[in-house]
Design an enzyme around this catalytic site. Structure first.
Site, PDB file in Angstrom:
ATOM      1  N   GLY A  81      35.461 -19.511  36.341  1.00  0.00           N
ATOM      2  CA  GLY A  81      36.312 -18.706  35.456  1.00  0.00           C
ATOM      3  C   GLY A  81      37.741 -19.223  35.405  1.00  0.00           C
ATOM      4  N   GLY A  93      65.612 -19.127  19.206  1.00  0.00           N
ATOM      5  CA  GLY A  93      66.831 -18.308  19.281  1.00  0.00           C
ATOM      6  C   GLY A  93      66.528 -16.859  18.923  1.00  0.00           C
ATOM      7  N   GLU A 106      41.982 -13.272  37.082  1.00  0.00           N
ATOM      8  CA  GLU A 106      41.099 -14.241  37.759  1.00  0.00           C
ATOM      9  C   GLU A 106      41.804 -14.904  38.948  1.00  0.00           C
ATOM     10  OE1 GLU A 106      38.162 -16.230  35.569  1.00  0.00           O
ATOM     11  OE2 GLU A 106      38.358 -14.904  33.843  1.00  0.00           O
ATOM     12  N   LEU A 160      34.550  -6.581  38.994  1.00  0.00           N
ATOM     13  CA  LEU A 160      34.875  -6.835  40.402  1.00  0.00           C
ATOM     14  C   LEU A 160      36.096  -5.999  40.811  1.00  0.00           C
ATOM     15  CD1 LEU A 160      34.483  -8.589  43.034  1.00  0.00           C
ATOM     16  CD2 LEU A 160      36.090 -10.225  42.031  1.00  0.00           C
TER      17      LEU A 160
END
Ligand code: CAA
Length: 381
Positions: free
Chosen positions: A242, A339, A363, A125
């Protein structure tokens, strides 16, 4: 209100926990250091049915529910967040949309081997200029005769270097805005598909991502996933699922921080006693445990809504927002508890800190989750 898990869900969590601690954790640091994709573990995940957990058995999956999936995701990610995201992309972003929107042929050809873990998938995407603004797709799909011709570039695609198939989004009618976006199922060996080099990342280094280049990639009409022009809704509803997986990944990272901090704080002594006896450390541990538990309840609720077929966009966004925030705070506090040792690669908490960051970004960033939540709040109140 009943928060009890079913026997099947408990068994799934137990199986995932035993596998994660015995097989995944021992190689997590080395795989991170060497940026090594854990092919052996991916095969084992497939054997456990963890690559298509909520896919019906008839389509090659384990036939479990989303709650079981998030339980397993938390356990695997507690050991190794990279292995967690490899698993979540295949389950949530590839199997899920093909199961929900795919044709019978797409299910036979792609869902069955994906859910069995015989092949891996990726979700293409994002683009160089379309991340948060997912509708601003520059990748084009033109219908030429009976073929779609797809051209463009996809960015940050998790699993792409290891995938055989992608759920891919492209703009076929720019004048229609988001209604001009179509989803496709495209084999990665299609002529015109090529990959960039693996991304060099701050964290989740054992999972691989890269750019995908598409140069006049030709696919037939039956490669369309869902409806022509329906791709944006495929993408958004897929991300609703998702985001539950990423919330669970964040829970796993946060729990690793808490468990590693507890172990260290009980044996490390300052001022004559284990640091776990100091109130300054106890408060950190208490906050970590409380925030993770709150995020876990939101994640389980979102998963349960999904299982009951109830829209869960805002609930998934809340779960991801809180879980990623809790994981990042837990990681910062874990490094503080360790630490100077916490700053060294010899101890696991610096890996957790690097891995936690991505859960606030992919996402949908935390800012995007707030937009989704605000939309619901403004509508409902
Ligand atoms: N389900 C179904 N439909 C939805 C939806 C959903 N969750 N969300 C929106 N829609 C519909 C709306 O109802 C609307 O349709 P109608 O006009 O018919 O009502 C349409 O989609 C457009 O909605 P919006 O106007 O709200 O869309 P927008 O352009 O403003 O975008 C956004 C909304 C929430 C910002 C969206 O762009 C978004 O989620 N952006 C983030 C993208 C993202 O998460 N990318 C992640 C990439 S994948 C990844 O990260 C994978 C990895 O590496 C692991």
């Amino acid at each position: 209100m009943d928060f009890a898990l079913t026997e099947e869900q408990k068994l799934t969590r137990q199986t995932a926990r035993e596998f994660a601690m015995a097989e995944v954790l021992p190689q997590a640091s080395k795989n991170d250091e060497e940026h090594r994709f854990p092919s052996d573990l991916v095969k084992r995940l497939a054997g456990l049915g963890f690559l298509g957990m909520a896919v019906p058995e008839a389509h090659g999956g384990a036939g479990l529910d989303t709650v079981s999936y998030v339980l397993a995701m938390e356990e695997i990610s507690r050991a190794c967040a990279s292995t967690g995201v490899i698993m979540s992309v295949n389950n949530s972003l590839v199997c899920d949309p093909i199961n929900k929107f795919g044709s019978d042929r797409q299910k036979r050809e792609w869902l069955v081997p994906l859910a069995k873990g015989e092949i891996l998938g990726c979700f293409a995407l994002s683009e160089p200029e379309a991340g948060s603004d997912a509708a601003a797709q520059k990748t084009t799909a033109r219908l030429v005769g009976d073929e779609w011709v797809i051209s463009g570039t996809k960015n940050f695609i998790t699993n792409a270097p290891n995938a055989q198939v992608t759920v891919l989004f492209a703009m076929n009618a720019p004048e229609k805005g988001y209604k001009g976006i179509t989803a496709f199922v495209v084999p990665m060996n299609t002529k015109g598909v090529s990959l960039g080099p693996p991304d060099k990342k701050l964290g989740i280094r054992a999972s691989q991502s890269c750019q995908i280049f598409l140069e006049d990639v030709r696919v037939k009409g039956d490669a369309v996933l869902g409806e022509v022009g329906g791709g944006f809704k495929v993408a958004m509803s897929t991300l609703d699922g998702g985001r539950i997986g990423i919330a669970a990944q964040a829970l796993g990272i946060g729990r690793a921080c808490l468990e590693d901090s507890l172990e260290y704080a009980k044996q490390r002594k300052t001022f004559g006693q284990p640091i776990a006896q100091h109130q300054a450390i106890q408060w950190k541990l208490a906050d970590m445990a409380t925030e993770l538990e709150a995020a876990r309840l939101l994640t389980w609720r979102a998963a349960s809504l999904k299982d009951r077929g109830i829209r869960h966009s805002a609930e998934s966004a809340m779960a991801k927002l809180l879980a990623s925030d809790a994981a990042n705070r837990a990681a910062r506090e874990a490094v503080q508890i360790f630490g100077g040792y916490g700053y060294l690669a010899d101890y696991p908490v610096e890996r957790h800190l690097r891995d936690a960051k991505i859960t606030e970004i992919y996402e949908g960033t935390s800012e995007i989750q707030r937009m989704v939540i605000a939309q619901k709040v403004l509508t409902d109140m």
